[in-house]
Design a protein around this motif. Sequence first.
Motif, PDB file in Angstrom:
ATOM      1  N   HIS A 151       6.522  11.590  -4.586  1.00 15.33           N
ATOM      2  CA  HIS A 151       5.375  10.966  -5.255  1.00 15.33           C
ATOM      3  C   HIS A 151       4.428  10.339  -4.233  1.00 15.33           C
ATOM      4  CE1 HIS A 151       3.752   7.355  -7.650  1.00 15.33           C
ATOM      5  NE2 HIS A 151       3.038   8.409  -7.995  1.00 15.33           N
ATOM      6  N   ALA A 154       2.675  13.166  -2.335  1.00 14.47           N
ATOM      7  CA  ALA A 154       1.664  13.802  -3.178  1.00 14.47           C
ATOM      8  C   ALA A 154       0.416  12.944  -3.276  1.00 14.47           C
ATOM      9  CB  ALA A 154       2.236  14.067  -4.563  1.00 14.47           C
ATOM     10  N   ASN A 155       0.576  11.641  -3.395  1.00  9.94           N
ATOM     11  CA  ASN A 155      -0.594  10.755  -3.480  1.00  9.94           C
ATOM     12  C   ASN A 155      -1.321  10.642  -2.148  1.00  9.94           C
ATOM     13  OD1 ASN A 155      -0.686  10.149  -6.208  1.00  9.94           O
ATOM     14  ND2 ASN A 155       0.672   8.374  -6.024  1.00  9.94           N
ATOM     15  N   GLU A 157      -1.616  13.138  -0.096  1.00  8.89           N
ATOM     16  CA  GLU A 157      -2.401  14.369  -0.068  1.00  8.89           C
ATOM     17  C   GLU A 157      -3.598  14.291  -1.010  1.00  8.89           C
ATOM     18  OE1 GLU A 157       0.358  17.465  -0.968  1.00  8.89           O
ATOM     19  OE2 GLU A 157       1.237  17.482   1.054  1.00  8.89           O
ATOM     20  N   ASN A 158      -3.395  13.671  -2.168  1.00  5.01           N
ATOM     21  CA  ASN A 158      -4.517  13.487  -3.091  1.00  5.01           C
ATOM     22  C   ASN A 158      -5.619  12.646  -2.457  1.00  5.01           C
ATOM     23  OD1 ASN A 158      -3.250  14.971  -5.084  1.00  5.01           O
ATOM     24  ND2 ASN A 158      -2.492  13.190  -6.216  1.00  5.01           N
ATOM     25  N   HIS A 161      -7.744  14.527  -0.080  1.00  9.32           N
ATOM     26  CA  HIS A 161      -8.656  15.465  -0.745  1.00  9.32           C
ATOM     27  C   HIS A 161      -9.553  14.764  -1.758  1.00  9.32           C
ATOM     28  CE1 HIS A 161      -5.450  18.145   0.773  1.00  9.32           C
ATOM     29  NE2 HIS A 161      -6.420  19.049   0.885  1.00  9.32           N
ATOM     30  N   LEU A 163      -8.901  12.962  -4.298  1.00 10.48           N
ATOM     31  CA  LEU A 163      -8.451  13.104  -5.678  1.00 10.48           C
ATOM     32  C   LEU A 163      -7.819  11.788  -6.127  1.00 10.48           C
ATOM     33  CD1 LEU A 163      -6.792  16.645  -5.472  1.00 10.48           C
ATOM     34  CD2 LEU A 163      -9.017  16.073  -6.481  1.00 10.48           C
ATOM     35  N   PRO A 165      -5.097   9.122  -7.567  1.00 11.24           N
ATOM     36  CA  PRO A 165      -3.625   9.082  -7.497  1.00 11.24           C
ATOM     37  C   PRO A 165      -3.009   9.372  -8.860  1.00 11.24           C
ATOM     38  CG  PRO A 165      -4.523   6.863  -7.514  1.00 11.24           C
ATOM     39  CD  PRO A 165      -5.698   7.792  -7.396  1.00 11.24           C
ATOM     40  N   GLU A 166      -1.765   9.867  -8.838  1.00 16.28           N
ATOM     41  CA  GLU A 166      -1.056  10.128 -10.089  1.00 16.28           C
ATOM     42  C   GLU A 166       0.150   9.217 -10.198  1.00 16.28           C
ATOM     43  OE1 GLU A 166       0.607  14.061 -10.333  1.00 16.28           O
ATOM     44  OE2 GLU A 166       1.013  14.144  -8.185  1.00 16.28           O
ATOM     45  N   TYR A 171       4.050  12.837 -11.790  1.00 16.19           N
ATOM     46  CA  TYR A 171       4.519  13.669 -10.674  1.00 16.19           C
ATOM     47  C   TYR A 171       5.818  14.391 -11.001  1.00 16.19           C
ATOM     48  CZ  TYR A 171       6.509  14.982  -6.190  1.00 16.19           C
ATOM     49  OH  TYR A 171       7.090  15.694  -5.172  1.00 16.19           O
ATOM     50  N   SER A 174       5.336  17.496 -12.897  1.00 15.46           N
ATOM     51  CA  SER A 174       4.322  18.394 -12.346  1.00 15.46           C
ATOM     52  C   SER A 174       4.938  19.695 -11.853  1.00 15.46           C
ATOM     53  CB  SER A 174       3.588  17.721 -11.183  1.00 15.46           C
ATOM     54  OG  SER A 174       4.461  17.518 -10.085  1.00 15.46           O
ATOM     55  N   GLU A 176       4.308  21.070  -9.025  1.00 19.27           N
ATOM     56  CA  GLU A 176       4.645  20.917  -7.607  1.00 19.27           C
ATOM     57  C   GLU A 176       6.066  20.403  -7.433  1.00 19.27           C
ATOM     58  OE1 GLU A 176       3.422  18.172  -3.725  1.00 19.27           O
ATOM     59  OE2 GLU A 176       2.241  18.059  -5.566  1.00 19.27           O
TER      60      GLU A 176
END
Length: 225
Positions: A151, A154-155, A157-158, A161, A163, A165-166, A171, A174, A176
Amino acid sequence: MREFMRSTRLSLVFLIIFLLTLIGQSVVGFLYNNEELTQHGQPEIGYFEFVTTSAFLVDVAENWQSEFLQFFLFILATIWFIQKGSPESKKPGDEGLGSDEDQLVGSHARRDSPRWARAHGVRLWIYSNSLLLTMGAVFVLSWFAQSLAGHIVANDENMQHALPPETWGAYVVSAEFWNRTLQNWQSEFLAVGAMVAFSIYLRQRGSSESKPVGMPHHTSSEESQ
C-alpha cells in the motif's frame, strides 16, 4: 555441540540457504533500486536504508505468505484427502483425524510423549493442531505485512505520477495487489501438486520424500510398513 549439529543438519542447511538467499536478494534489490533512482534523476540511498523500505519488505512478505499458505493448505488437505501411491499421502482408509490411540494422546500417551499430549480439553486441541495453527498465523501475518508495505509503495508511485492516494482497503481489492499475490499462489500449488503426483511414479533413492526404489507405484510408503 557436535551431536547437536549432526542431528539438526537438515534444518541448519535450509536456514543457511535461506539467509544466504535473503542477503543475496537484498543486495541485488539494493543495486536495482539505485539504478532506477539514477534513471529518474533521484539520489541513491544506502543499503541499510533500502532494507528498511516498504519496497524491500513487500517483496519478502509476498513470497513468505505464499509459501506458508502452501504448507497450511497441504497440511489441512492431507488430513482428509488421499492420493493412492504417493508418499505424500496417508494410505486409503486412514482419512480423518485418527483415534486417540493412534495419535498417542490423553490416556494413550507414552511416558516420553510431550506434556500437552497428555492434557485434555483446549490445551490438547491447541497442541493437536499447533502445526496448522502456526502455519496459518505466519501466512496471515505475512499477507498483512505485504498488504501494508504494498500500500505504501503503491501510494509512492501514485504521488510520482500526480495521482491521488488510495486507502488500504482499496489497495487490497485492487488488480495490482492480487496480480502480485496470485502469481505466487499458483506456482506454489503447482509445485505441491506435482510433488504429490510425480512421487507416485518417480523415485529418489535415499530421500524420505520418496518411496523405496523397488516399491510398486500403487503402494504408498505407509502401506509397506
